[in-house]
Enzyme design. Structure first.
Site, PDB file in Angstrom:
ATOM      1  N   TRP A 100       0.595  -8.817 -11.581  1.00  0.00           N
ATOM      2  CA  TRP A 100      -0.801  -8.293 -11.234  1.00  0.00           C
ATOM      3  C   TRP A 100      -1.858  -7.975 -12.216  1.00  0.00           C
ATOM      4  CZ3 TRP A 100      -2.532  -7.916  -6.332  1.00  0.00           C
ATOM      5  CH2 TRP A 100      -1.646  -8.170  -5.177  1.00  0.00           C
ATOM      6  N   LYS A 156       0.481   0.632  -0.252  1.00  0.00           N
ATOM      7  CA  LYS A 156       2.000   0.519  -0.930  1.00  0.00           C
ATOM      8  C   LYS A 156       2.267   2.040  -0.678  1.00  0.00           C
ATOM      9  CE  LYS A 156       0.818  -3.530  -3.520  1.00  0.00           C
ATOM     10  NZ  LYS A 156       1.928  -4.483  -3.037  1.00  0.00           N
ATOM     11  N   ASP A 170      -5.428  -0.275 -12.446  1.00  0.00           N
ATOM     12  CA  ASP A 170      -4.894  -0.317 -11.259  1.00  0.00           C
ATOM     13  C   ASP A 170      -3.484   0.042 -10.760  1.00  0.00           C
ATOM     14  OD1 ASP A 170      -3.706  -1.762  -8.699  1.00  0.00           O
ATOM     15  OD2 ASP A 170      -3.634  -3.622  -9.486  1.00  0.00           O
TER      16      ASP A 170
END
Lengths: 366, 366
Positions: free
Chosen positions: B104, B202, B178
């Site tokens: 990510w 999520k 993040d």
């Protein structure tokens, strides 16, 4: 309990059958043991939902094979930037032609100025946003990057009833249409457009899903700083799965598409929408108590703004309507008055109930 | 029927109570006569949902008063562009510092290069993405515009267990995190960050909602071409209503926030998450049949990738797991193997069932 009719401009009424199915499947989608909200977007279950939704939309609008159907995020206001970021890369100095017919194209026009030189083709400001400027008055650019139109102005209640023809003067510049508030309400010749986009929350499904239909040759023209997550080519190359799509909103939209097919498709819906709009406009034209100011051949079938001649009665009108189960009739704050949004999911009975209420209210307040 | 446990990395399992409430309220939210999907985002009903969701999130994370909570669209990948577009306007020539700890942050790093000069502070590529690079190896810029970290790498299974301290070398450059895949799973000192963002799909709710928590002084630094719909200041000034927000996703997130409060809040969830992760890691460390390759003090509590020593058994493992109601255990295609995502909504019983199955599978295949 009173039957409720919800005239919200968006998010807006959905077919009851769709909501019933969504409620029934909420905890377990067809024996999968999962809610649609809980499914990996790359799993077989959700992929089948996604593929069906895309195919059903393609069928409903007769989208030609050389157009991509993209499921995006950011709504119509997001697209106001995403469109020029995707189309100006090939010709950054070209002009963006915008036809200014109301509040939404006005916002598109303003945002487009961040990304290129904007030419206002014509502006309905000259007629107080009561009509589409006559075709002869349009000043199109010879080499525009694209021509932007909003084919249904949700706030002003103005709708195009024919496809704007811009091909001659512009050397074939692609026509980009914001169809947010009337997509799927009427037949459309997709091949006349380069790009069609719309937020789902008016005539399709939940807020948070944006649909774009993009002709293949317009992919790959993005400006260098166009975010990858909003680059149509990247999204098309990844089947709208470059980033996690708004899965539940896609599922609901898919249920709406299936409902539309059961209703007979877009042609059948168009006939119903014509009948619904005629009922309300005919009443408005028959009385001095209310008024709609839009020129007849530009009137929207989806969003019908109207005013009480005596605006001191506005609050009474809204509270009496609510008592009768007629919800969200208040006009947009920028224009005041009232507005009835009568999208696909609004049954004829809802418009009948509204007209009956308006007659009664006029009678008791005249 | 077999009890189902869904280990998807996202979209992911939601609390059953939340889904039950959503199903019950689908056609009529608390006597309003409308589904939440059908409500105008500016109406009193939805405004009450929106305000409660924001306040509950503020309470759960103890967000200080000088931070805005924004409800956005576009997901984590969208934010990879939206963050630099919002922060680079004040200093377009400044460096963007990115700590590369996995897939990510790798994507964030690549996207950021469109918007500024990027300095890779340190890269876990050097250790095969099995550990956060040791603090002494970080090469921070003296005047970075901001420092980007991904505090939980969903694919690699690497998590920060302390707040990265970058203030000294960078003259106080804001730390941007993040937190998509572990937000609300543990206590966090928000005041140590400039920006915290995360896709909801999520650990919060449905895909299509993105949350950003932004310190007030970082608003108003956008690049000129930042789309209005993604300009944090515009969104903050309009209470996350500049464009129509993803209303239904916000409603579900709000139900999750209320569920978290009923569970005892983030501190209580953190204790449960520690216990759940310990159960699975302890088993992985006790056997040679499976392996997790991440260095112990960098192991994620949320996403636990593991490999069968004999990878020819992968397909058998997945199909036997599915038969037991243990779903979506396949690892990300970029790294292979298996992955168990055990977010807040995964009960301890789910992890117990997984470990019992893994033991049994190892026993019958050794």
């Amino acid at each position: 309990m009173t039957t409720i009719y919800n005239f919200s401009a968006g998010p807006a009424v959905l077919p009851k059958e769709v909501l019933q199915q969504a409620a029934a499947e909420m905890l377990d989608w067809r024996g999968s043991g999962m809610s649609v909200m809980e499914m990996s977007h790359r799993g077989a279950e959700f992929m089948s939902i996604m593929d069906a939704a895309q195919q059903d939309l393609r069928d409903l609008l007769a989208v030609p094979a050389n157009y991509q159907i993209l499921f995006l995020q950011g709504g119509g206001l997001g697209e106001n930037a995403i469109v020029p970021m995707n189309l100006m890369g090939a010709s950054p100095d070209a002009t963006i032609d915008v036809l200014h017919t109301g509040s939404w194209s006005g916002k598109s026009l303003k945002e487009a100025q961040k990304y290129g030189k904007v030419n206002v083709v014509a502006s309905a400001a000259d007629n107080g946003f009561t009509a589409i400027p006559v075709r002869d008055s349009w000043r199109l650019s010879k080499d525009a990057a694209y021509v932007h139109v909003c084919t249904n102005e949700t706030i002003d209640g103005i709708e195009f009833h024919t496809t704007p023809d811009v091909s001659l003067e512009t050397n074939g510049a692609p026509l980009v249409a914001d169809m947010s508030s009337h997509i799927l309400s009427r037949e459309v010749d997709v091949s006349r457009y380069g790009v069609i986009f719309g937020g789902a929350q008016k005539n399709i499904g939940p807020a948070g899903l944006t649909i774009a239909i993009v002709r293949d040759d317009l992919l790959g023209r993005a400006l260098p700083y166009c975010p990858s997550a909003f680059d149509w080519k990247t999204i098309a190359d990844n089947g709208s799965m470059y980033n996690t799509p708004p899965t539940y909103a896609i599922y609901i939209a898919g249920l709406v598409f299936q409902w539309l097919k059961r209703q007979g498709g877009v042609a059948a819906m168009e006939q119903r929408n014509i009948a619904k709009a005629k009922l309300l406009y005919d009443y408005l034209d028959s009385t001095d108590f209310y008024a709609n100011r839009v020129v007849h051949d530009c009137r929207s079938r989806m969003n019908i703004p109207f005013y009480l001649r005596d605006e001191s009665l506005n609050a009474d009108f809204l509270s009496a309507a609510k008592e009768q189960g007629l919800l969200q009739l208040k006009g947009h704050k920028s224009v005041g008055g009232m507005r009835a949004s009568i999208y696909n999911a609004m049954p004829l009975e809802g418009v009948q109930a509204l007209v009956a209420f308006m007659q009664e209210f006029a009678h008791t307040h005249s």
